[in-house]
Design an enzyme around this catalytic site. Structure first.
Site, PDB file in Angstrom:
ATOM      1  N   ARG A 264       2.115  -5.471 -10.242  1.00 24.61           N
ATOM      2  CA  ARG A 264       3.256  -4.567 -10.065  1.00 24.61           C
ATOM      3  C   ARG A 264       4.548  -5.357  -9.841  1.00 24.61           C
ATOM      4  NH1 ARG A 264       0.565   0.221  -6.262  1.00 24.61           N
ATOM      5  NH2 ARG A 264      -1.234   0.503  -7.649  1.00 24.61           N
ATOM      6  N   ARG A 279       2.871  -6.860   0.461  1.00 20.29           N
ATOM      7  CA  ARG A 279       3.434  -6.376  -0.805  1.00 20.29           C
ATOM      8  C   ARG A 279       3.627  -7.544  -1.732  1.00 20.29           C
ATOM      9  NH1 ARG A 279       5.866  -1.552  -1.667  1.00 20.29           N
ATOM     10  NH2 ARG A 279       5.911  -1.164   0.560  1.00 20.29           N
ATOM     11  N   GLU A 351      -0.721   1.694   4.841  1.00 22.35           N
ATOM     12  CA  GLU A 351      -1.531   2.251   3.758  1.00 22.35           C
ATOM     13  C   GLU A 351      -2.511   1.238   3.150  1.00 22.35           C
ATOM     14  OE1 GLU A 351       0.856   3.886   0.611  1.00 22.35           O
ATOM     15  OE2 GLU A 351      -0.826   3.809  -0.799  1.00 22.35           O
ATOM     16  N   SER A 354      -4.916   5.484  -1.299  1.00 23.47           N
ATOM     17  CA  SER A 354      -4.218   6.724  -1.606  1.00 23.47           C
ATOM     18  C   SER A 354      -5.168   7.514  -2.485  1.00 23.47           C
ATOM     19  CB  SER A 354      -2.930   6.378  -2.344  1.00 23.47           C
ATOM     20  OG  SER A 354      -2.067   7.476  -2.391  1.00 23.47           O
ATOM     21  N   ARG A 392      -4.895  -5.788   1.462  1.00 24.21           N
ATOM     22  CA  ARG A 392      -4.471  -5.191   2.722  1.00 24.21           C
ATOM     23  C   ARG A 392      -5.646  -5.035   3.685  1.00 24.21           C
ATOM     24  NH1 ARG A 392       0.298  -0.771   1.218  1.00 24.21           N
ATOM     25  NH2 ARG A 392       1.738  -2.340   0.377  1.00 24.21           N
TER      26      ARG A 392
END
Length: 425
Positions: A264, A279, A351, A354, A392
């Site tokens: 990403r 991130r 997070e 999801s 994560r």
RNA sequence: GGAGAGAUGGCCGAGUGGUCUAAGGCGCACGCCUGGAGAGCGUGUUACGCUAACCCCGUACGUGGGUUCAAAUCCCACUCUCUCCGCCA
């Protein structure tokens, strides 16, 4: 993709859905105007084609009866109609692509169960599991833990690749691999998912089918010759596997799990989470995807969320489940639960998963249908969720399992995956 | 990178200029038959437009363009899939 018939029938409902998602409701009127025009042209052009066909048949009949019959009158008329059809078809194609372009920008319609709100502050906590550990020393953030162990290298990552990359070494690298194997094993053996190993490069149309394109092109990495996209999630592949297929109701629900790297660009997140590996441009993820009937999709979402939660429970990591509000909902989602794991250094839940029901949104884009009990074709529903984001989760393990001397206790369930190592280093 | 083959309905597959949305078979759904099942028989089986909905009707054979009064069928381009050769983890 939203059904054009639905837009036609209940434009106010769609407008409402757009505005509570902080999207532009005026798009609906644009679409309706184009659609009305388009349909008028279709009707007109179809009538012309029908007329031409009748004329052609007349000619054929005349010729069959009498080879030398004079058919020039019909022929001329037919020719004129043909020219008009050609002009109409051109205009029609234009209208179609214009309409298509706008419709494909519309996000999915939120389910009634989604709380209204403009941003993440309006998300609703659904439940909590586990108690955040009380430390009798100052817990370190994962980047300090990793660097001190010499098992996490940000300098070399940025030297070779740039910012927002990380290099894992030694036992932390092994821990990362252990997490992947552990997650895959739990989902395949205990939750009944079929393991899939997917390509990381996909064609443009595959990105469109799951909803990444055309709206989020600037988020994705693209290869220069060949126009491939690097997948931002294995969902692209899993939720697109049955494109242009017709499934039978008997084989539903289909459940897939895939481990993959995810790429990403994180455009627009400058200054956010710049430290550590929370991130990064490339991370690893175990992804769950289900194909279900419309009747069962919301129940299946509860189960899928529970499957993802189970990983955190087995790792004994405290977490909470959050129901996203309309303003925070992803493009294709009708309903989303986020799983957030406790990170001591942040003193926050962050997070790690999801889980969404995309209803028939992706199925329409990818033309994925099934035959129901009445033998009718219907679009399937697709669901997806991380089970879990590996990087994560690794952070969560490091931070929650750290000891005063900087060592890391390996969670019980991961020990078999760590060659029986119980403590790092 | 070089050479070749192909793309038709849920599937297989026929169709080389008009009566073809499309033979035949298979699958599936419904009905009849049966104590029940199977076999058998019958009906149906895509999308868009029209419609409140259904029926009817119209349009549509990978995509786009061309030839023609008329294209699944002839011509061109593109996309995708497959096969062989070369290169290669």
């Amino acid at each position: 993709m939203i059904d054009i018939k639905k837009i036609r029938k209940e434009p106010d409902h769609i407008k409402e859905a757009l505005s509570i998602r902080n999207d532009n409701p005026d798009l609906v009127d644009q679409i309706l105007a184009l659609d009305a025009q388009r349909r008028e042209w279709v009707a007109q052009t179809d009538a012309l084609k029908a007329e031409r066909n009748t004329l052609s048949q007349l000619v054929a009949k005349q010729k069959a009866e009498n080879k030398s019959a004079d058919v020039s009158h019909w022929v001329e008329k037919s020719k004129a109609i043909g020219d008009q059809i050609k002009a109409n078809d051109e205009r029609l194609a234009q209208l179609e692509s214009q309409q298509q372009a706008i419709v494909s920008l519309l996000p999915n319609i939120p389910s009634d169960k989604v709380p209204r709100g403009t941003d993440e502050n309006h998300n609703v906590e659904v439940r909590r599991w586990g108690e955040p550990r009380v430390f009798d020393f100052e817990p370190l953030p994962h980047w300090d833990l990793g660097s001190n162990l010499n098992m996490m290298d940000f300098e070399r990552a940025s030297k070779l690749s740039g910012s927002r990359f990380v290099v894992l070494k030694d036992k932390v690298a092994t821990l990362n691999r252990a997490l992947i194997s552990f997650m895959l094993d739990v989902h395949t053996r205990e939750h009944g998912y079929v393991e899939v190993n997917v390509p990381h490069l996909v064609k443009r149309e595959s990105m469109f089918a799951t909803g990444q394109l055309p709206k989020f092109e600037q988020e994705a990495y693209r290869t220069d010759p060949d126009d491939f996209f690097l997948i931002p999630t294995a969902e692209i592949f899993l939720a697109g596997m049955h494109r242009d297929e017709i499934l039978s109701e008997k084989e539903l629900p289909l459940k897939y799990v895939a481990y993959s790297s995810c790429y990403r660009r994180e455009a627009g997140s400058y200054g956010k989470d710049v430290r550590g590996m929370i991130r990064v441009h490339q991370f690893e993820k175990v992804e769950l995807v289900k194909y279900t009937t419309p009747e069962t999709s919301f129940d299946e979402l509860e189960k899928l969320t529970a499957d993802a939660e189970r990983i955190l429970q087995l790792l004994e990591l405290p977490y909470r489940v959050v129901l996203l509000c309309t303003g925070d909902l992803g493009f294709g989602a009708a309903l989303t639960y986020d799983l957030e794991v406790w990170l001591p250094s942040y003193q926050k839940y962050r997070e790690v998963s999801s889980c969404s029901n995309d209803t028939d949104f992706q199925a329409r884009r990818g033309n994925m249908r099934y035959r129901n009990a009445q033998n009718k074709m219907e679009f399937v529903h697709t669901l997806n969720g991380s089970g879990l984001a590996v990087g994560r989760t690794l952070i969560a393990v490091l931070e929650n399992y750290q000891n005063p001397d900087g060592s890391i206790t390996v969670p019980k369930r991961l020990i078999p995956y760590m060659n029986s190592i119980e403590i790092i280093p």
